[in-house]
Design an enzyme around this catalytic site. Structure first.
Site, short mmCIF file in Angstrom:
data_model
loop_
_atom_site.label_atom_id
_atom_site.label_comp_id
_atom_site.label_asym_id
_atom_site.label_seq_id
_atom_site.Cartn_x
_atom_site.Cartn_y
_atom_site.Cartn_z
CG HIS A 1 -9.68 28.41 13.54
ND1 HIS A 1 -10.79 29.19 13.69
CD2 HIS A 1 -10.12 27.24 13.01
CE1 HIS A 1 -11.87 28.52 13.30
NE2 HIS A 1 -11.48 27.32 12.87
CE LYS B 1 -12.63 27.53 16.82
NZ LYS B 1 -12.83 26.08 16.61
NE ARG C 1 -18.42 20.25 13.33
CZ ARG C 1 -19.22 21.19 13.80
NH1 ARG C 1 -18.74 22.16 14.53
NH2 ARG C 1 -20.52 21.17 13.56
CB ILE D 1 -8.02 15.63 13.77
CG1 ILE D 1 -6.90 14.65 14.17
CG2 ILE D 1 -7.44 16.92 13.22
CD1 ILE D 1 -5.87 15.19 15.11
CD GLU D 2 -13.51 18.44 18.61
OE1 GLU D 2 -14.69 18.59 18.30
OE2 GLU D 2 -13.14 18.17 19.76
CB CYS E 1 -18.34 24.26 -15.66
SG CYS E 1 -19.09 25.19 -14.31
CB CYS F 1 -21.89 28.51 -13.35
SG CYS F 1 -23.55 28.08 -13.85
CB CYS G 1 -21.17 21.48 -16.87
SG CYS G 1 -21.11 21.51 -15.07
#
Lengths: 478, 417
Positions: free
Chosen positions: A50, A250, A311, A338-339, A402, A404, A444
């Site tokens: 952010h 948010k 969170r 700590i979010e 894998c 994909c 896979c």
């Protein structure tokens, strides 16, 4: 086992703190209760760095966000973790929301967020052509970016390990005693002694703090649910698109991911169980109802998976990070609550805590600290010539496991044999993207199980999805 | 750079039949590129019987059916590379592939046949809420664990989706001693072949719950149960009908998706309904010299039809390589009123063969007619006692009818009740 510092919790905060601590001549342990690192809040969040206009002025959230976002590009460069500085837009759909943009702008300005600008409709359309016609204006913050949180954490753990940190997984702290010089931690891996503790235990950081008698905060787990969309949607947007914020956070955002998918979410619901990462019908319905407002051409029909994350929200009124020595014990240092914007802040929190411990212990910086985690091989990003050269060097990079995500056997072997290597299917997936694509490991999966069993010297029915009882298959058939 | 007349991508039943047919039609240098360790494709894990009834007029297991073709391929000079993944197809028909013995290989081919098959829709495609614990897998993955690797994928099982693989696995797991609690099907009808409903569910005493789906998965580490719910006519779960069903494994048989990543990469447009390439009667795509057949073109119910379709592609590729192409004046085909799609989507007006149109209907019909028209002109009607979405239908159009169709009108097939 005796250490100078034990960091509890190998999420992005703990991992980057351990890495910063490993710059100093300190004996560091990083303790993680799960079978792998990055399994808590770090595993599932919006993966956004952010700009820093959300947090109230003067808070730790504001300070560490802006500092962390500034540090992120160089940290990612050293750790060879993909980071894209794509910038973010807070989109306003009503006159009232346009007013909110002004508030955000001024808050951001005071927080020290550089280069923000309020864009009018035309400017917004130019920057993000697919944006909804009902969008009126937006706040543009060019310093925002995207990073993969677990890749960053895994890279930080590997780098910390190379620099001497002991990373102990499946090591749950049960109790802590203190003799004034050393803490004694009873863990599921036996007794561990450490002079200092950094509590980076995420949603469980209040439980850990209580072990030394610090009951000054409680963590309220807050769930967020997401949809991950197929790569075919990624050309429809090029920036992080927020709605105007509300009390619960948010709101539901839409963003490209560094790996080329599109992420929609999260919801925001306070829950009781700290380990409840189940998605819910209501939550997913809420994401689908709101996610595509910004870019109407995006369809949730292209979802390849959904997931939810937790969170670590605190019950303290100031609603801020809790960072620093506990009032109960000066050698027990909290990095709690700590979010969001935790991922953005993590580089700055790690540096702050390591410098703090160094000051308290008088530790010197090491001469031989190596800040670089070598870039892992990423076959899918190479051109034909690079691929040719790679396979000539080692044939195992010629075998695609894998299909994909075009992941080779060589990359999976690298992931298993790295310092903090993959031990289960999800570990391989997070390190290599094998199983992350549109078939979601249908093809896979069994090959990855086979390779894990072979490399770890186990039977395939001992291989799990993510540790514990999460086995893939049971006994042999008759 | 290796040079071939024909490169076939995929060594399952489609790729093998196409390559063999091309060989029979005089193509000299042919290579098959297969990503698995052996030829045979998905048939290798389909150890149940029921294959070949139409094509060989006898009942074979999947591996037996595959081996008939593997033996034929071995008798020819067709080159085969297994464990080889094709990474790209470029504009000039250059294929880049990789494996762990040759490394990166580049192949230039005059013609290419796409025969990559299909994959199963995963959990994410339908969004079952709840835990992301272990024990949730596609029916085909479970089939590989039990039939190839020899491990039990679960003991107490719920199956979502009554597609054929789901039905086959219901029986297979029961025979291995697991308890199959039920098969849930979102639609009001089964998506599998009738014979599989009878032999795999009815005979084993496994309940089939129609208009029912799984709405949530529960379990911290391994699956501990699922919540099922009835659905309304719009296929939405009905609140209040939720029930908890204990299980350690949820198998998904919720549809197949043609694997067209390479097709897309080659710039070939896909049919919105089949999710496969748009092709003509010899299965040539819109890129000249590139053909597609088998489940990568349209999901089939029976391998026999895959073989028949793939032989057309092999023959078409041979014609192309020999320079015997058609004029490129096409009659388009179109499914209307209950017919969801038609393969082929277009037919050369000057074609040299009678053309079978393959298609599926959108819901269950009893005693309805299929009507083939060109404009308002009815070409034929066929009575069908029963039609359902899970069984592919076909009608044959004679070549002289095709050549006599008026310009600018599509050939349509519809259902009339």
């Amino acid at each position: 086992m005796q250490f100078d510092v034990a960091v509890i919790g190998a999420g992005v905060t703990g991992a980057l703190t351990a890495r910063e601590l490993s710059r100093y001549s300190l004996k560091v342990a990083l303790l993680e209760k799960c079978s792998d690192v990055a399994m808590g809040a770090t595993r599932a969040n919006s993966a956004i760095v952010h700009a820093g206009f959300d947090a109230a002025n003067g808070t730790l959230k504001a300070k560490f966000n802006v500092e962390g976002t500034a540090l992120m590009p160089s940290v990612c460069e050293e750790l060879n973790v993909p980071y894209k500085n794509i910038g973010s837009l807070v989109v306003a759909y009503s006159e009232k929301e346009v007013e909110t943009l002004d508030i955000l702008y001024h808050r951001g300005y005071k927080n020290g967020v550089p280069d923000m600008k309020v864009l009018n409709r035309r400017e917004l359309k130019e920057l993000e052509p697919g944006i909804s016609d009902s969008a009126l204006a937006a706040l543009w913050a060019p310093t925002a970016g995207i990073v993969c949180p677990y890749e960053l954490t895994i890279a930080a753990c590997n780098n910390a390990a190379v620099n001497g940190t002991q990373v102990l997984r499946e090591c749950e702290v049960k109790s802590i005693a203190d003799d004034g010089e050393y803490f004694t931690l009873e863990t599921t891996k036996g007794e561990i002694r450490a002079k200092y503790i950094v509590n980076a235990a995420g949603v469980h950081s209040d439980d850990v703090a209580r072990m030394i008698g610090d009951d000054s905060f409680n963590i309220i787990p807050r769930k967020g649910e997401y949809y991950l969309l197929d790569k075919c949607e990624s050309e429809k947007l090029s920036h992080i698109l927020f709605k105007c914020p509300s009390e619960m956070g948010k709101g539901i955002l839409l963003t490209p991911t560094v790996d080329g998918n599109v992420l929609a979410g999260p919801t925001s619901v306070d829950i009781d169980d700290k380990d409840d990462v189940d998605t819910t019908q209501e939550g997913l319905a809420m994401v689908s109802a709101n996610a595509c407002k910004a870019i109407p051409s995006i369809s949730l029909r292209s979802a390849i998976t959904s997931f939810s994350g937790i969170r670590a929200h605190t019950d303290r009124e100031e609603n801020d990070f809790i960072i620093g020595p506990s009032e109960k014990n000066g050698r027990f240092i909290n990095a709690a609550g700590i979010e969001s914007p935790g991922l953005s802040s993590a580089p700055a929190i790690g540096k702050y805590l390591a410098d703090l411990v160094a000051k308290l212990t008088g530790a010197e910086k090491k001469q031989d600290f190596d800040p670089v985690r070598p870039a892992p091989v990423r076959f899918r990003e190479m051109d034909t010539e690079q691929r040719k050269a790679l396979i000539e060097k080692d044939k195992r990079y010629g075998r695609i496991i894998c299909r994909c995500e075009t992941v080779t056997e060589g990359e999976i072997l690298d992931a298993i044999h790295s310092p903090v290597g993959a031990v289960d299917m999800d570990g391989v997936k997070r390190r290599t993207r094998a199983g992350m694509g549109r078939c979601q490991s249908g093809f896979c999966g069994s090959k990855v199980v086979e390779i894990l069993a072979r490399e770890l010297g186990k039977d395939i029915n001992e291989i799990t999805k993510f540790g514990g009882k999460s086995c893939i298959v049971y006994e042999r058939t008759k | 750079m290796l040079n071939y007349d024909l490169a076939v991508i995929g060594g399952g039943p489609a790729g093998m039949a196409a390559a063999l047919e091309a060989k029979e039609n005089g193509v000299e240098k042919i290579i098959i590129l297969e990503r698995a360790a052996v030829l045979g494709g998905i048939l290798e894990q389909c150890i149940h019987a029921g294959f070949g009834l139409h094509y060989f007029k006898e009942e074979l297991s999947g591996p037996e059916y595959a081996h008939r073709f593997i033996e034929l391929v071995e008798k020819t000079d067709i080159d085969v590379k297994v464990d080889t993944m094709v990474l790209t197809i470029e504009d000039n028909n250059i294929i880049t592939a990789t494996n762990n013995t040759d490394g990166l290989i580049q192949i230039k081919a005059k013609a290419i046949i796409l025969a990559m098959g299909c994959r199963e829709r995963p959990r994410g495609a339908i969004n079952i809420a709840g835990s992301r614990c272990s024990g949730i897998m596609t029916a085909g993955t479970a089939q590989k664990y039990v039939n190839i690797d020899g491990y039990m994928p679960g003991h107490k099982i719920v199956i979502l989706g009554s597609g054929d693989i789901g039905l086959i696995m219901a029986r297979r797991m029961s025979l291995e001693g697991a308890k199959v609690q039920m098969v849930c099907e979102l639609q009001p009808y089964s998506n599998g072949l009738t014979r599989n409903i009878v032999q795999c569910l009815d005979d084993m005493g496994i309940p089939l719950k129609l208009s029912c789906t799984v709405v949530a998965a529960h379990g911290k580490e391994r699956l501990e149960g699922v919540t099922i719910a009835d659905v309304d006519e719009r296929l939405c779960p009905i609140p209040g009908t939720e029930k908890f069903v204990e299980c350690d494994t949820l198998l998904l048989s919720i549809g197949l998706i043609p694997e067209n990543e390479l097709t897309r990469m080659a710039g070939i447009s896909l049919d919105r309904i089949t999710n496969g390439a748009v092709v003509d009667e010899y299965r040539q795509t819109e890129r000249e010299g590139i053909f597609a057949c088998g489940n990568v073109l349209q999901v089939h119910d029976l391998v026999d039809y895959v073989t028949i379709e793939s032989k057309l592609a092999g023959k078409g590729a041979a014609k192309y390589i020999k320079g015997e192409s058609f004029g490129g004046d096409y009659v388009e085909t179109k499914g209307t009123d209950g017919v969801r799609y038609i393969v082929p989507q277009k037919i050369n007006r000057d074609t040299d063969c009678d053309v079978n149109l393959y298609f599926r209907v959108g819901s269950v019909y009893k005693g309805a007619k299929l009507v083939v028209k060109c404009g308002d002109n009815v070409i034929m009607t066929k009575k069908r006692p029963r039609m359902c979405p899970s069984e592919m239908e076909t009608v044959t159009i004679k070549k002289d009818i095709i050549s006599s169709l008026p310009d600018g009108e599509a050939l349509t097939v519809s259902v009339e009740e």
